[in-house]
Design an enzyme around this catalytic site. Structure first.
Site, PDB file in Angstrom:
ATOM      1  N   TYR A  22      42.699  96.141  57.915  1.00  0.00           N
ATOM      2  CA  TYR A  22      42.716  94.704  57.599  1.00  0.00           C
ATOM      3  C   TYR A  22      43.726  93.924  58.432  1.00  0.00           C
ATOM      4  CZ  TYR A  22      46.224  95.868  53.821  1.00  0.00           C
ATOM      5  OH  TYR A  22      47.285  96.318  53.067  1.00  0.00           O
ATOM      6  N   GLU A  23      43.627  92.582  58.307  1.00  0.00           N
ATOM      7  CA  GLU A  23      44.389  91.650  59.146  1.00  0.00           C
ATOM      8  C   GLU A  23      44.124  91.876  60.637  1.00  0.00           C
ATOM      9  OE1 GLU A  23      45.841  89.077  58.184  1.00  0.00           O
ATOM     10  OE2 GLU A  23      45.988  89.408  56.034  1.00  0.00           O
ATOM     11  N   GLY A  24      42.909  92.240  60.963  1.00  0.00           N
ATOM     12  CA  GLY A  24      42.541  92.529  62.350  1.00  0.00           C
ATOM     13  C   GLY A  24      42.698  94.008  62.615  1.00  0.00           C
TER      14      GLY A  24
END
Length: 594
Positions: free
Chosen positions: A441-443
């Site tokens: 997550y978050e890229g």
């Protein structure tokens, strides 16, 4: 039961000795008003107590029970609501917030240490204040004065929580193709309709209201990412006097059944004409969202570090207690039936790898946090510009490299336990499961790697990289007259020279082969990370050498620095060779041959 002890000694060493944060705070008018050494010490002590005594004890049960969904409502695991109340009553939710609206205004260098303790003791819980802080960052930077006055005080206090609603069922990284719509109303509000997935703590019972920041498109929005706007959409509408009114027309359709972070509710959120308000300008939603992305991505790297530290602590305890065979050099504990497994070289290798990974990660995350603070608080134009460059360059490395190392460390910690590492009651398998999401997550870490090589380096002809390499070169030059530092400086200089040559090689290859950047990105970021850690360890070793002999801590720091330099830093050689293997071998098979 697994236990957690905040690594306060190492945090203070980095803050006060390696990076001399108190001097930086004292020189800045805004920071000098809110923080000094004594204040920072008190904050770290209290955060450590909450992490160890309140959050760690409910971590395993939270994983076993998980959040529960029933008819659109989510109930947090046992003890979470009470822990959230304790956390909020202590003012921790506003630690880095804007003082104008009730926040404490603390620098990221300090806030990051608190984040490590919270995430390390209970990552599922830690996601709730983390997402609220991210929402507050975007709202504070881009929201109208009216919105900030209406929402930020209660979000900082923890009375209201926050959530970030980006991803949709058909798109994750490519947000330009989102379908959520925003229809304008005559009163200046908007009706938001659509579905968002993977919304962390999008629904729960720990706070009385949840403020969603939702990406959506206006009817006449341009296609692609340039047509995205950001909206504030509360779970419960807020009256003009600040009291809570009707429930908004949004709901949680379900929660995901996940590999890890099971105590945290990962929600499917449905918006059916829910009332919302524009944050920032129309079609500038990604700009508003990216305001918080650098902080959130650094925070995810810190998440990984925190959980890896927890795994290390419990692996060390087990390795000192578990008796198995005798040391290769002879009996170490002749009065016992066998020696503790910490005497065995391979166990030592795993523990030292974990220790080197976590201590290097802590230093590097604090180094990146220093640039975040300077970019935010500095009044000097050139310093601010330099800091923004460093933040842009280093953020994808902090997010990706620290979480990759964290999983490596957690797997090593599980391995130290042997068969018991596979059993739930010892806690090590939970760390492995929980940490896996930090690489996603978050890229995803693959996207972070591509961001580093393509956008932060190749796009500007390596200008950002040259600034960083020059800083390291200046540091190395400052140690030329210090023979005790040669064992760290000589390998560092060689590693930087290799990284510079590798950077030039990739950019040259990319001029004639569009696949080269993507093919080399992951290994390149790893090389960049090991070089950065070598820089961190050189700075730590310099300070440890100055006080060697005064207390065991400094000798331990030097031992860890030597282990990293001799056993882990050389990994950059094989990674560099892998990069130079090129992209052609990735495309020898057609898609239908896989």
């Amino acid at each position: 039961m697994p236990e957690y002890t905040a690594p306060l000694r190492d945090m203070r060493f980095l803050l006060n000795e390696v990076f001399d944060a108190p001097s930086m705070w004292a020189e800045n008018a805004r920071l000098a008003e809110v923080v000094d050494t004594e204040t920072a010490d008190a904050i770290l002590e209290e955060a450590g107590k909450i992490a160890g005594a309140v959050l760690a004890p409910i971590n395993r049960e939270g994983d076993e029970v998980g959040s529960k969904w029933n008819d659109g409502k989510v109930t947090a695991p046992p003890g979470f609501k009470e822990a959230y109340q304790t956390y909020s009553e202590g003012g921790w939710g506003g630690l880095g917030g804007n003082p104008e609206f009730g926040g404490m205004g603390m620098p990221k260098m300090l806030v990051g240490q608190v984040e490590e303790m919270i995430q390390g003791s209970n990552i599922s819980f830690g996601l709730a204040p983390m997402l609220t802080a991210g929402a507050c960052l975007s709202l504070n930077a881009h929201g109208s004065q009216e919105l900030k006055e209406k929402y930020l005080p209660n979000m900082y206090s923890g009375q209201w929580a926050g959530a970030m609603d980006l991803t949709e069922p058909h798109c994750g990284t490519d947000l330009g193709i989102i379908r959520t719509k925003a229809e304008p109303n005559a009163d200046g509000s908007y009706n938001i309709s659509g579905t968002k997935i993977f919304i962390t703590w999008g629904e729960h019972d720990m706070a009385e209201n949840i403020i969603h920041l939702v990406l959506a498109k206006l009817p006449d929005a341009p296609a692609g990412p340039k047509g995205i706007s950001l909206f504030l959409v509360p779970k419960i509408l807020v009256n003009e006097d600040g009291s809570l009114g009707e429930e908004n027309t949004l709901g949680c359709g379900s929660i995901e059944h996940k590999m890890g972070i099971k105590a945290s509710a990962t929600c499917v959120m449905n918006y059916d004409g829910a009332k919302g308000w524009l944050i920032g300008d129309e079609n500038k939603g990604l700009n508003a969202m990216f305001t918080m992305m650098n902080y959130e991505r650094v925070a995810v790297g810190i998440q990984g570090l925190g959980v890896a530290e927890n795994s290390y602590q419990n692996a060390v305890t087990y390795a000192n207690d578990r008796l198995q065979s005798r040391a290769p050099t002879g009996k170490v504990a002749p009065e016992k039936t066998a020696d503790p497994i910490i005497v065995h070289p391979d166990v030592r290798r795993m523990l030292m790898t974990m220790r080197a990974n976590t201590e290097g990660s802590r230093a590097f995350s604090m180094y990146a946090s220093k640039w975040l603070d300077l970019s935010k608080f500095s009044d000097d134009v050139e310093t601010k510009k330099y800091a923004e460059t460093m933040v842009s360059l280093l953020t994808p490395v902090v997010k990706s490299f620290l979480t990759d190392l964290a999983l490596e460390s957690a797997v090593a910690g599980q391995q130290v336990f042997g068969g018991h590492g596979f059993i739930r009651e010892w806690g090590q398998e939970q760390h492995v499961r929980d940490l896996r999401i930090t690489q996603i997550y978050e890229g995803t870490n693959g996207i972070q790697s591509l961001d580093l090589i393509a956008r932060k380096i190749a796009a500007n002809g390596g200008a950002f990289y040259k600034i960083y390499a020059e800083e390291i070169a200046q540091y190395c030059a400052s140690q030329e007259g210090n023979p005790a530092m040669a064992e760290f400086i000589t390998p560092l200089k060689a590693a930087v020279a290799n990284l510079t040559e590798l950077t030039d090689w990739i950019m040259l290859q990319a001029q004639t082969n569009a696949n080269e950047l993507g093919a080399s990105s992951v290994e390149y970021l790893q090389v960049f990370g090991y070089v950065s850690f070598a820089y961190m360890y050189a700075m730590m070793a310099e300070k440890a050498l100055e006080k060697e002999g005064s207390e065991p801590y400094y000798a331990n720091k030097l031992a860890t620095a030597r282990f990293f330099t001799k056993r882990l830093l050389p990994r950059y050689l094989s990674l560099s060779a892998s990069v130079k293997g090129g992209s052609e071998c990735l495309y020898e098979m057609t898609a239908d041959q896989f």
